[in-house]
Design a protein around this motif. Structure first.
Motif, PDB file in Angstrom:
ATOM      1  N   GLY A  87       0.893  -1.290   0.090  1.00 25.61           N
ATOM      2  CA  GLY A  87      -0.235  -0.308   0.111  1.00 25.61           C
ATOM      3  C   GLY A  87       0.806   1.010   0.215  1.00 25.61           C
ATOM      4  O   GLY A  87       2.096   0.912  -0.066  1.00 25.61           O
ATOM      5  N   ARG A 125      -0.159   3.921   1.661  1.00 27.91           N
ATOM      6  CA  ARG A 125      -0.749   5.067   2.856  1.00 27.91           C
ATOM      7  C   ARG A 125      -0.347   5.028   3.947  1.00 27.91           C
ATOM      8  O   ARG A 125       0.524   4.001   3.659  1.00 27.91           O
ATOM      9  CB  ARG A 125      -2.143   5.144   2.966  1.00 27.91           C
ATOM     10  CG  ARG A 125      -3.368   4.889   1.795  1.00 27.91           C
ATOM     11  CD  ARG A 125      -4.614   6.153   2.044  1.00 27.91           C
ATOM     12  NE  ARG A 125      -4.895   6.923   2.750  1.00 27.91           N
ATOM     13  CZ  ARG A 125      -5.838   7.132   3.442  1.00 27.91           C
ATOM     14  NH1 ARG A 125      -7.192   5.986   3.438  1.00 27.91           N
ATOM     15  NH2 ARG A 125      -6.129   8.389   3.736  1.00 27.91           N
ATOM     16  N   SER A 163     -14.276  -6.642   3.273  1.00 25.25           N
ATOM     17  CA  SER A 163     -14.299  -4.970   2.561  1.00 25.25           C
ATOM     18  C   SER A 163     -14.241  -3.634   4.157  1.00 25.25           C
ATOM     19  O   SER A 163     -15.649  -3.632   4.634  1.00 25.25           O
ATOM     20  CB  SER A 163     -15.328  -5.010   1.849  1.00 25.25           C
ATOM     21  OG  SER A 163     -16.894  -4.859   2.294  1.00 25.25           O
ATOM     22  N   HIS A 164     -13.701  -2.776   3.215  1.00 22.93           N
ATOM     23  CA  HIS A 164     -13.571  -2.180   4.365  1.00 22.93           C
ATOM     24  C   HIS A 164     -15.253  -1.548   4.211  1.00 22.93           C
ATOM     25  O   HIS A 164     -14.961   0.130   5.191  1.00 22.93           O
ATOM     26  CB  HIS A 164     -12.940  -0.568   3.734  1.00 22.93           C
ATOM     27  CG  HIS A 164     -11.363  -1.128   3.979  1.00 22.93           C
ATOM     28  ND1 HIS A 164     -11.196  -1.232   4.493  1.00 22.93           N
ATOM     29  CD2 HIS A 164     -10.692  -0.525   2.784  1.00 22.93           C
ATOM     30  CE1 HIS A 164      -9.573  -1.688   4.565  1.00 22.93           C
ATOM     31  NE2 HIS A 164      -9.627  -1.327   3.625  1.00 22.93           N
ATOM     32  N   GLU A 188      -9.561   0.628  10.547  1.00 19.50           N
ATOM     33  CA  GLU A 188     -10.198   1.388   9.111  1.00 19.50           C
ATOM     34  C   GLU A 188      -9.475   2.649   8.868  1.00 19.50           C
ATOM     35  O   GLU A 188      -9.590   3.513   9.632  1.00 19.50           O
ATOM     36  CB  GLU A 188     -11.707   1.137   9.104  1.00 19.50           C
ATOM     37  CG  GLU A 188     -12.246   1.892   7.835  1.00 19.50           C
ATOM     38  CD  GLU A 188     -11.787   1.151   7.060  1.00 19.50           C
ATOM     39  OE1 GLU A 188     -10.952   1.627   5.928  1.00 19.50           O
ATOM     40  OE2 GLU A 188     -12.829   0.387   6.769  1.00 19.50           O
ATOM     41  N   GLY A 191     -10.057   4.001   5.815  1.00 17.02           N
ATOM     42  CA  GLY A 191     -10.141   5.317   4.789  1.00 17.02           C
ATOM     43  C   GLY A 191     -10.936   6.317   4.626  1.00 17.02           C
ATOM     44  O   GLY A 191     -10.860   7.199   4.141  1.00 17.02           O
ATOM     45  N   ASP A 206      -2.564  -1.544   2.908  1.00 16.11           N
ATOM     46  CA  ASP A 206      -3.951  -1.930   2.869  1.00 16.11           C
ATOM     47  C   ASP A 206      -5.122  -2.866   3.215  1.00 16.11           C
ATOM     48  O   ASP A 206      -5.916  -2.401   3.596  1.00 16.11           O
ATOM     49  CB  ASP A 206      -5.030  -2.313   0.999  1.00 16.11           C
ATOM     50  CG  ASP A 206      -3.970  -1.007   0.388  1.00 16.11           C
ATOM     51  OD1 ASP A 206      -3.400  -0.538   0.647  1.00 16.11           O
ATOM     52  OD2 ASP A 206      -3.285  -1.911  -0.963  1.00 16.11           O
ATOM     53  N   LEU A 207      -4.383  -4.303   3.787  1.00 18.89           N
ATOM     54  CA  LEU A 207      -4.935  -4.937   4.903  1.00 18.89           C
ATOM     55  C   LEU A 207      -3.813  -5.271   6.132  1.00 18.89           C
ATOM     56  O   LEU A 207      -2.639  -5.927   5.922  1.00 18.89           O
ATOM     57  CB  LEU A 207      -5.925  -5.763   4.427  1.00 18.89           C
ATOM     58  CG  LEU A 207      -6.310  -6.240   3.327  1.00 18.89           C
ATOM     59  CD1 LEU A 207      -6.630  -7.362   2.558  1.00 18.89           C
ATOM     60  CD2 LEU A 207      -7.575  -5.750   3.797  1.00 18.89           C
TER      61      LEU A 207
END
Length: 598
Positions: free
Chosen positions: A156, A158, A195-196, A215, A217, A262-263
């Motif tokens: 990822g 971020r 899923s998010h 989370e 997001g 991401d996970l």
């Protein structure tokens, strides 16, 4: 109520001056790096006091920060194929390094993160010694054309810095911090298989919580949210403890150096400035100014003669926690401020400002944790990352802190009530019953509460032991770790009466737990049994045929108990395959179901 042990407190200090927010831009905070003065091969003693006659970093030393280490070294460009990697995109850059998203052509074009550095470092060899959920692993290292290339998995793009930057852009006044909740709303989480778009509430069991990740997001789900920040703090402390146990200090902890996959859980990266205690030679010293402790500033000023240790990393982690809770760093500064080193040190010696004044959702206990991390003197901080992890997880589980003082009696009572939601009512009822039945009824209820507390603590210890056993069993070429893991697994199972007690599932250790807690513990025990059975069967491969047949029969019993720990629809398919192989080896007449596919 569980008593809190006596904790030494630092001497009283003057209140910190009122905090004044500063205007931030989007320019990444640079890492300061300068060469050490210690000649190569000279022992480096972290306890050596710095010279007192060095007052400032000279402007000539600051100028070294802008000099390239090699005039002939150049970076590859996006679109090139470099050392078998096709460079697809630039993810980030610094003065001497760039990180690319690349595709490794020799391995089906898998995506990787490629760090290209103009200065040769020991980062790769230090990362290779670390194998932890919260540390980014390394695939390989390559040298070409005066550059160093480190290949890492692409997980990822971020970082915590991205979340903070997004939050600052959306909330320039920071007025919304702590106003969305009363400080008790659980952070959004998502399981690794979801899923998010399907968040669910924060689990109450520590073992369940460890299966989830924050989370990411939305920045507002993390920045300013005490529970989300505390969970990240616990996970990063676990990664730091792993590195420190192996003698490696990071020395450049900051939001930009924490990846949010991401996970999964947050991961430490960029060990370019790390220090290996087993190799006293250092090439560079430095850090990122707002996140540097006093001793690290002195280490920079004296070119490698400051008294840095594991507590230096914990200070930087405290600055990150402060920033995630408030949107601000406690001591705003930049590399240009290094010319006034005494001013930077004096500001830190006053201690951090109040976090709760900036974010009312932060509880007194959480503020105490962060302020302990930011203590000016190292002896007043957490002494190890493991101590920090324990306190963070205890705060998440509404338990008393062990290594930091809790200034609020109200919060301690509130935590006790959340930890024991039915106890106050039961105690009142017990008092009424006691009028008629005497002290026997009261003693019984207290015994039940105590037994449940024991069962809950054992459930938490089971999760912790499982993490250690799983890691020790899968590490190749380490017979000592494997032997330790087998002994720990058998001791853990024996505590629940397995395999000797046929009615182990009805014992108090499980009976007193809630249905959700019981299912988690049984699943953990099933995994321990599965790992133990596999390890015992692998160890029996070199035995004579008769002994191997007997071992297969004994191992098959463990497999059957493990299968009973799971609901039929959630039992791992590996259990069926293992049972079929063991039944065949043992010559068992039992009909074994056809192994299911995962």
């Amino acid at each position: 109520m569980t008593p809190t042990p006596s904790i030494p407190t630092p001497p009283p200090r003057l209140p910190a001056p009122p905090f004044t927010p500063v205007a931030y831009d989007d320019t990444p905070m640079p890492t300061v790096r300068v060469p050490v003065l210690t000649p190569s091969g000279t022992a480096y003693a972290v306890a050596t006091p710095p010279p007192t006659n060095v007052r400032k970093i000279s402007r000539s030393v600051l100028a070294e920060l802008e000099q390239s280490p090699s005039a002939s070294a150049t970076f590859p460009q996006v679109g090139e194929t470099f050392l078998g990697f096709h460079l697809a995109e630039e993810l980030g850059q610094g003065a001497f390094a760039r990180v690319f998203l690349a595709h490794q052509e020799s391995l089906a074009g898998r995506p990787v993160a490629l760090k290209v550095t103009l200065r040769k470092t020991r980062e790769a060899e230090r990362l290779a010694r670390l194998q932890h959920t919260n540390v980014v692993p390394v695939y390989s290292v390559h040298d070409s054309r005066s550059v160093q290339v480190i290949c890492m998995p692409y997980l990822g793009r971020r970082t915590i810095a991205d979340l903070i930057g997004t939050y600052r852009a959306e909330h320039p006044s920071r007025e919304q911090l702590g106003r969305r909740t009363a400080g008790t709303r659980p952070a959004k989480t998502t399981s690794l298989g979801e899923s998010h778009s399907s968040p669910k509430s924060q689990p109450t069991l520590l073992s369940e919580r460890r299966k989830h990740t924050v989370e990411v997001g939305d920045a507002t789900d993390v920045i300013g949210e005490p529970r989300a920040v505390l969970q990240m703090l616990a996970q990063l402390a676990a990664g730091l403890a792993h590195a420190h146990d192996r003698g490696i200090l990071h020395l450049d902890l900051k939001p930009a150096n924490v990846l949010l996959p991401d996970l999964g859980e947050p991961m430490l990266l960029d060990f370019n400035l790390s220090f290996d205690a087993s190799n006293p030679d250092r090439e560079l010293v430095g850090g990122t100014v707002p996140y540097m402790a006093i001793e690290q500033l002195i280490d920079l000023r004296t070119r490698g003669k400051g008294a840095i240790d594991a507590r230096t990393d914990l200070y930087s982690l405290g600055v990150m926690a402060f920033e995630m809770l408030t949107g601000e760093v406690p001591f705003p500064a930049s590399s240009k401020d290094l010319v006034n080193m005494d001013g930077l040190i004096a500001t830190r010696q006053k201690g951090p400002p109040s976090i709760r004044a900036l974010n009312p959702a932060v509880s007194p206990a959480l503020e105490a944790i962060v302020h302990k991390l930011l203590a000016p003197e190292p002896q007043h901080r957490y002494q190890t990352a493991e101590q920090l992890r324990i306190d963070a997880e205890r705060q998440l589980a509404n338990q008393p802190l062990l290594h930091a003082p809790e200034p609020s009696l109200r919060e301690r009572v509130s935590k006790w009530r959340r930890r024991n939601p039915g106890v106050p009512a039961r105690l009142m009822f017990a008092c009424l019953i006691g009028l008629a039945l005497g002290l026997g009824g009261v003693a019984y209820l207290r015994a039940q509460a105590s037994a449940r507390a024991v069962a809950t603590n054992r459930a938490q210890a089971t999760q912790t032991a499982l993490d250690r056993i799983r890691l020790d069993l899968i590490v190749p070429g380490n017979p000592t770790a494997r032997t330790r893991a087998l002994a720990d697994a058998e001791a853990l199972l024996a505590a629940y009466g397995i395999p000797d007690d046929a009615n182990w599932a009805k014992r108090n250790e499980l009976r007193l737990l809630s249905d959700e807690e019981r299912a988690v513990v049984q699943g953990n025990l099933g995994e321990v049994l599965l790992l133990l059975a596999q390890a015992k069967w692998e160890a029996a491969q070199g035995l004579p045929a008769d002994e191997r047949r007997t071992a297969a029969g004994d191992t098959l019993k463990l497999n059957r108990i493990a299968k009973a720990c799971f609901p039929a629809e959630t039992a791992p398919a590996l259990l069926d395959r293992q049972a079929a192989a063991l039944a065949a080896a043992a010559g068992s007449d039992d009909v074994i179901a056809a192994p299911r596919e995962d």
